[in-house]
Design an enzyme around this catalytic site. Structure first.
Site, PDB file in Angstrom:
ATOM      1  N   CYS A 187     -11.086  10.973  23.741  1.00 48.57           N
ATOM      2  CA  CYS A 187     -12.049  11.660  22.860  1.00 48.57           C
ATOM      3  C   CYS A 187     -13.360  11.793  23.621  1.00 48.57           C
ATOM      4  O   CYS A 187     -14.046  10.806  23.875  1.00 48.57           O
ATOM      5  CB  CYS A 187     -12.248  10.857  21.575  1.00 48.57           C
ATOM      6  SG  CYS A 187     -13.625  11.446  20.580  1.00 48.57           S
ATOM      7  N   ALA A 246     -21.000   3.899   2.369  1.00 51.71           N
ATOM      8  CA  ALA A 246     -20.903   2.806   3.354  1.00 51.71           C
ATOM      9  C   ALA A 246     -22.146   1.925   3.414  1.00 51.71           C
ATOM     10  O   ALA A 246     -22.496   1.402   4.468  1.00 51.71           O
ATOM     11  CB  ALA A 246     -20.574   3.370   4.743  1.00 51.71           C
ATOM     12  N   ILE A 247     -22.794   1.752   2.265  1.00 54.79           N
ATOM     13  CA  ILE A 247     -23.994   0.906   2.254  1.00 54.79           C
ATOM     14  C   ILE A 247     -23.610  -0.502   1.808  1.00 54.79           C
ATOM     15  O   ILE A 247     -22.915  -0.667   0.795  1.00 54.79           O
ATOM     16  CB  ILE A 247     -25.048   1.429   1.233  1.00 54.79           C
ATOM     17  CG1 ILE A 247     -25.281   2.931   1.389  1.00 54.79           C
ATOM     18  CG2 ILE A 247     -26.361   0.639   1.364  1.00 54.79           C
ATOM     19  CD1 ILE A 247     -25.882   3.359   2.658  1.00 54.79           C
ATOM     20  N   HIS A 266     -25.086  -2.724  -0.107  1.00 53.95           N
ATOM     21  CA  HIS A 266     -26.260  -2.734  -0.992  1.00 53.95           C
ATOM     22  C   HIS A 266     -26.860  -4.134  -1.097  1.00 53.95           C
ATOM     23  O   HIS A 266     -26.137  -5.134  -1.057  1.00 53.95           O
ATOM     24  CB  HIS A 266     -25.855  -2.279  -2.400  1.00 53.95           C
ATOM     25  CG  HIS A 266     -25.445  -0.841  -2.474  1.00 53.95           C
ATOM     26  ND1 HIS A 266     -26.337   0.183  -2.321  1.00 53.95           N
ATOM     27  CD2 HIS A 266     -24.235  -0.266  -2.686  1.00 53.95           C
ATOM     28  CE1 HIS A 266     -25.694   1.341  -2.434  1.00 53.95           C
ATOM     29  NE2 HIS A 266     -24.422   1.098  -2.655  1.00 53.95           N
ATOM     30  N   GLU A 295       0.873  -1.184   0.000  1.00 60.25           N
ATOM     31  CA  GLU A 295       0.000   0.000   0.000  1.00 60.25           C
ATOM     32  C   GLU A 295       0.906   1.228   0.000  1.00 60.25           C
ATOM     33  O   GLU A 295       1.813   1.320   0.809  1.00 60.25           O
ATOM     34  CB  GLU A 295      -0.907  -0.026   1.241  1.00 60.25           C
ATOM     35  CG  GLU A 295      -1.620   1.268   1.558  1.00 60.25           C
ATOM     36  CD  GLU A 295      -2.418   1.850   0.388  1.00 60.25           C
ATOM     37  OE1 GLU A 295      -3.261   1.138  -0.161  1.00 60.25           O
ATOM     38  OE2 GLU A 295      -2.175   3.033   0.036  1.00 60.25           O
ATOM     39  N   LYS A 324     -26.564   6.410  -7.934  1.00 59.84           N
ATOM     40  CA  LYS A 324     -27.801   6.027  -7.240  1.00 59.84           C
ATOM     41  C   LYS A 324     -28.510   7.248  -6.666  1.00 59.84           C
ATOM     42  O   LYS A 324     -29.544   7.121  -6.031  1.00 59.84           O
ATOM     43  CB  LYS A 324     -27.473   5.023  -6.139  1.00 59.84           C
ATOM     44  CG  LYS A 324     -26.881   3.741  -6.706  1.00 59.84           C
ATOM     45  CD  LYS A 324     -26.496   2.754  -5.635  1.00 59.84           C
ATOM     46  CE  LYS A 324     -25.706   1.590  -6.216  1.00 59.84           C
ATOM     47  NZ  LYS A 324     -24.335   1.964  -6.651  1.00 59.84           N
ATOM     48  N   VAL A 360       4.099   0.965  -5.640  1.00 60.01           N
ATOM     49  CA  VAL A 360       4.592   0.230  -6.804  1.00 60.01           C
ATOM     50  C   VAL A 360       4.967   1.243  -7.880  1.00 60.01           C
ATOM     51  O   VAL A 360       4.182   2.143  -8.212  1.00 60.01           O
ATOM     52  CB  VAL A 360       3.513  -0.747  -7.309  1.00 60.01           C
ATOM     53  CG1 VAL A 360       3.902  -1.350  -8.660  1.00 60.01           C
ATOM     54  CG2 VAL A 360       3.288  -1.848  -6.280  1.00 60.01           C
ATOM     55  N   CYS A 380     -16.139  13.477  22.714  1.00 63.93           N
ATOM     56  CA  CYS A 380     -17.374  13.398  21.916  1.00 63.93           C
ATOM     57  C   CYS A 380     -17.826  11.945  21.771  1.00 63.93           C
ATOM     58  O   CYS A 380     -19.016  11.654  21.834  1.00 63.93           O
ATOM     59  CB  CYS A 380     -17.162  13.981  20.531  1.00 63.93           C
ATOM     60  SG  CYS A 380     -16.574  15.665  20.493  1.00 63.93           S
TER      61      CYS A 380
HETATM   62  C1  LIG Z   1     -19.043   8.692  -3.465  1.00 63.17           C
HETATM   63  C2  LIG Z   1     -18.939   7.195  -3.340  1.00 63.17           C
HETATM   64  C3  LIG Z   1     -19.958   6.449  -2.761  1.00 63.17           C
HETATM   65  C4  LIG Z   1     -19.870   5.068  -2.674  1.00 63.17           C
HETATM   66  N1  LIG Z   1     -20.822   4.370  -1.989  1.00 63.17           N
HETATM   67  C5  LIG Z   1     -20.729   3.037  -1.898  1.00 63.17           C
HETATM   68  C6  LIG Z   1     -21.676   2.304  -1.156  1.00 63.17           C
HETATM   69  O1  LIG Z   1     -22.537   2.869  -0.502  1.00 63.17           O
HETATM   70  N2  LIG Z   1     -21.594   0.955  -1.157  1.00 63.17           N
HETATM   71  C7  LIG Z   1     -20.640   0.297  -1.850  1.00 63.17           C
HETATM   72  O2  LIG Z   1     -20.660  -0.923  -1.859  1.00 63.17           O
HETATM   73  N3  LIG Z   1     -19.690   0.972  -2.519  1.00 63.17           N
HETATM   74  C8  LIG Z   1     -19.697   2.311  -2.540  1.00 63.17           C
HETATM   75  N4  LIG Z   1     -18.741   3.017  -3.186  1.00 63.17           N
HETATM   76  C9  LIG Z   1     -17.683   2.287  -3.854  1.00 63.17           C
HETATM   77  C10 LIG Z   1     -16.626   1.802  -2.888  1.00 63.17           C
HETATM   78  O3  LIG Z   1     -16.274   2.808  -1.977  1.00 63.17           O
HETATM   79  C11 LIG Z   1     -15.421   1.362  -3.711  1.00 63.17           C
HETATM   80  O4  LIG Z   1     -15.861   0.427  -4.671  1.00 63.17           O
HETATM   81  C12 LIG Z   1     -14.354   0.704  -2.872  1.00 63.17           C
HETATM   82  O5  LIG Z   1     -14.012   1.463  -1.746  1.00 63.17           O
HETATM   83  C13 LIG Z   1     -13.129   0.510  -3.747  1.00 63.17           C
HETATM   84  O6  LIG Z   1     -12.152  -0.124  -2.996  1.00 63.17           O
HETATM   85  P1  LIG Z   1     -10.741  -0.386  -3.635  1.00 63.17           P
HETATM   86  O7  LIG Z   1     -10.006  -1.235  -2.671  1.00 63.17           O
HETATM   87  O8  LIG Z   1     -10.896  -0.888  -5.035  1.00 63.17           O
HETATM   88  O9  LIG Z   1     -10.086   1.056  -3.806  1.00 63.17           O
HETATM   89  P2  LIG Z   1      -9.348   2.000  -2.709  1.00 63.17           P
HETATM   90  O10 LIG Z   1     -10.028   1.995  -1.417  1.00 63.17           O
HETATM   91  O11 LIG Z   1      -9.146   3.315  -3.376  1.00 63.17           O
HETATM   92  O12 LIG Z   1      -7.958   1.262  -2.532  1.00 63.17           O
HETATM   93  C14 LIG Z   1      -6.953   1.289  -3.508  1.00 63.17           C
HETATM   94  C15 LIG Z   1      -5.631   1.444  -2.785  1.00 63.17           C
HETATM   95  O13 LIG Z   1      -4.564   1.320  -3.715  1.00 63.17           O
HETATM   96  C16 LIG Z   1      -3.515   2.135  -3.263  1.00 63.17           C
HETATM   97  N5  LIG Z   1      -2.608   2.381  -4.370  1.00 63.17           N
HETATM   98  C17 LIG Z   1      -2.830   3.113  -5.491  1.00 63.17           C
HETATM   99  N6  LIG Z   1      -1.725   3.138  -6.254  1.00 63.17           N
HETATM  100  C18 LIG Z   1      -0.786   2.395  -5.617  1.00 63.17           C
HETATM  101  C19 LIG Z   1       0.566   2.068  -5.906  1.00 63.17           C
HETATM  102  N7  LIG Z   1       1.212   2.537  -6.993  1.00 63.17           N
HETATM  103  N8  LIG Z   1       1.241   1.269  -5.035  1.00 63.17           N
HETATM  104  C20 LIG Z   1       0.638   0.804  -3.900  1.00 63.17           C
HETATM  105  N9  LIG Z   1      -0.638   1.118  -3.579  1.00 63.17           N
HETATM  106  C21 LIG Z   1      -1.340   1.892  -4.419  1.00 63.17           C
HETATM  107  C22 LIG Z   1      -4.250   3.395  -2.801  1.00 63.17           C
HETATM  108  O14 LIG Z   1      -3.468   4.185  -1.942  1.00 63.17           O
HETATM  109  C23 LIG Z   1      -5.475   2.813  -2.133  1.00 63.17           C
HETATM  110  O15 LIG Z   1      -5.320   2.656  -0.742  1.00 63.17           O
HETATM  111  C24 LIG Z   1     -18.764   4.405  -3.235  1.00 63.17           C
HETATM  112  C25 LIG Z   1     -17.715   5.151  -3.776  1.00 63.17           C
HETATM  113  C26 LIG Z   1     -17.789   6.534  -3.802  1.00 63.17           C
HETATM  114  C27 LIG Z   1     -16.630   7.329  -4.300  1.00 63.17           C
END
Ligand SMILES: Cc1cc2nc3c(=O)[nH]c(=O)nc-3n(C[C@H](O)[C@H](O)[C@H](O)COP(=O)(O)OP(=O)(O)OC[C@H]3O[C@@H](n4cnc5c(N)ncnc54)[C@H](O)[C@@H]3O)c2cc1C
Length: 481
Positions: free
Chosen positions: A404, A51-52, A54, A36, A255, A176, A406
């Site tokens: 904390c 944070a749903i 779904h 990471e 949504k 990476v 709160c």
């Molecule tokens: C506004 C919004 C609302 C949403 N609501 C929902 C919801 O209600 N329910 C739901 O199911 N989903 C929801 N989602 C989607 C959900 O949040 C994402 O699908 C999910 O968090 C994606 O996770 P991830 O692990 O793919 O990405 P991330 O959490 O972004 O993780 C990717 C990681 O890769 C790391 N990384 C990037 N490049 C490198 C590199 N070169 N080397 C090492 N590490 C690297 C980053 O630092 C990061 O920590 C929502 C998203 C958004 C933006």
């Protein structure tokens, strides 16, 4: 060639997807590690979303989004107990406020049934008001009882901890930067901490999955960031605004702007959906705030705007394919878990199953004996009864020192969050694990005290303690003196 680690599988990205994959991999006799780029896990999109969990009626039938959402939701119902995940099964409502939308509810209901979502039904206005008295604009709603609200960072940390307890490794502050291939297959991962020799790489890099794939020679997709902005309300004044997850009728981009409770009884409104070029810009804007307020007022006109305590934004990783990109890429030794926009949180445990099946197509997988899928139960101090609190303080007096105010988070809990496997290394890491700084004052009171505890526990000076990312130090030397 020079390398600092040798392993079988490298997972890139410590969001909910990467950590869920690492946990799934840890069930097998494999050496696996996650890298990471930031100082902690769950700092990308996983930290800023709705944070749903779904139910699964939204995604088109037959897509990865649909299959992994419905399966993921069912898996969370099991994982909650094993990993002590903070999920409230509140159910969700999609609210129709005019006749056209009432007709659209039937489309969602039919799709949900085709997707295999259990318990869906259309509720009349009276039935909606019995559940959510403030939804005065409702004409009818689609009720999905299997939906819930979750604590996404807690889930990602728990997935990572479970993987580590079963022999996997998590390396933070490790970005990476490139790959080396032999006979066309990726065999070496270059990182800011050195090179890692590996048999397989899994790309779970969120909005940066496109760049990582291109470094490996896969240019088959692009990822566009689509920002969603939010306003969070204080639980003291707004906790009874809604009791579950309330959506408007969806549009083609998202949504829609919702009103929703959280696992800890706050309420938020949002998100909007606006595409942008930057993969880093998570700022909130006046226009965005106005859009969010106007959207939420279509559901509940009388919002308690004076109870707002913070605003935030997250970036959806929108793929050019329109679906999640899961499995083997054209590059040997390189597997994608890319384009994971919503419902990525809900889908993560099922995405992990699909990805590990793809790993099984590339290498022999043998189940590990003695794999332990359970984490020790650690109830939060503020959710204990008075006698449980008393016992806790008798065991360790640091549970009697509230840091904390709160959220009533104690020094004992903060120290535990730092010392546990995949422990907190930053002020926001403590916040995500304990809720210190998540309350009404947003860390105004406890921030400096958490910083001091981190400095003491990590054996570093106060001015080296980070709020979140590299470069986010909070104090200058001169203050300490
Ligand atoms: C506004 C919004 C609302 C949403 N609501 C929902 C919801 O209600 N329910 C739901 O199911 N989903 C929801 N989602 C989607 C959900 O949040 C994402 O699908 C999910 O968090 C994606 O996770 P991830 O692990 O793919 O990405 P991330 O959490 O972004 O993780 C990717 C990681 O890769 C790391 N990384 C990037 N490049 C490198 C590199 N070169 N080397 C090492 N590490 C690297 C980053 O630092 C990061 O920590 C929502 C998203 C958004 C933006």
């Amino acid at each position: 060639m020079d390398f600092f680690k040798e392993t079988d599988v490298v997972v890139i990205g410590g969001g909910i997807v990467g950590t869920a994959i690492l946990r799934e991999l840890s069930k097998y006799d494999l050496r696996c590690l996650l890298v990471e780029k930031e100082p902690d896990v769950a700092v990308g999109t996983t930290k800023a979303n709705s944070a749903i969990c779904h139910a699964g009626f939204d995604a088109p039938t037959g897509t990865w989004k649909q299959k992994t959402n419905v399966r993921g939701n069912a898996l969370y119902h099991q994982l909650q107990e094993e990993l002590g995940l903070d999920i409230k099964w509140t159910g969700s409502l999609v609210v129709a406020t005019n006749d056209e939308e009432v007709q659209h509810l039937q489309v969602l209901l039919d799709r949900g049934r085709a997707n295999g979502v259990p318990g869906l039904e259309i509720l009349s206005r009276e039935e909606v008001l019995a559940k959510e008295p403030n939804l005065v604009t409702a004409k009818a709603a689609l009720w999905a009882p299997t939906a819930g609200v979750m604590w996404p960072f807690g889930c990602a940390v728990a997935f990572a901890q479970c993987a580590v307890q079963n022999g996997a490794q998590v390396i933070c502050d490790c970005a990476v930067t490139g790959f080396v291939k032999e006979d066309g297959a990726v065999t070496l991962v270059n990182t800011t901490k050195g090179a890692i020799r590996t048999k397989l790489v899994i790309n779970a890099a969120g909005v940066y999955a496109e760049e990582i794939a291109k470094l490996a020679g896969d240019d088959s997709f692009t990822i566009t960031p689509r920002k969603g902005e939010y306003i969070l309300f204080d639980k003291m004044t707004a906790s009874s605004l809604v009791y579950g997850a309330i959506f408007p009728c969806p549009n083609e981009k998202s949504k829609g702007i919702m009103i929703c409770t959280t696992t800890h009884g706050n309420t938020f409104i949002g998100p909007n959906a606006n595409e942008q070029a930057s993969k880093e810009d998570t700022s909130v804007t006046p226009d965005g705030m106005n859009e969010v307020i106007a959207g939420a007022r279509k559901l509940i006109p009388n919002l308690p705007m004076g109870a707002s305590i913070t605003e935030f934004a997250g970036l959806r990783a929108v793929s050019s394919t329109g679906d999640f990109i899961l499995g083997a890429s054209g590059v040997p030794g390189f597997i994608n878990a890319a384009g994971i926009q919503s419902p990525g949180l809900a889908a993560a445990p099922a995405i992990a199953e699909v990805v590990v099946e793809a790993v099984g197509n590339e290498m022999y997988l043998r189940k590990k004996t003695g794999w332990n899928g359970k984490l020790p139960k650690k109830p939060a101090f503020n959710r204990m009864t008075a006698s449980e609190k008393q016992k806790m303080i008798e065991k360790n007096r640091l549970y009697g020192r509230v840091i904390c105010r709160c959220e009533t988070v104690t020094e004992g809990e903060i120290i535990e969050a730092i010392r546990q496997p995949v422990g907190a290394r930053t002020v926001d890491g403590v916040k995500r694990r304990t809720r210190a700084g998540m309350g009404r004052c947003q860390g105004g009171f406890c921030g400096p005290r958490v910083t001091q505890i981190l400095a003491r526990e990590l054996g570093i000076p106060v001015e080296k303690v980070l709020k979140e990312r590299q470069g986010s130090e909070l104090f200058y030397k001169k203050f300490e003196e």
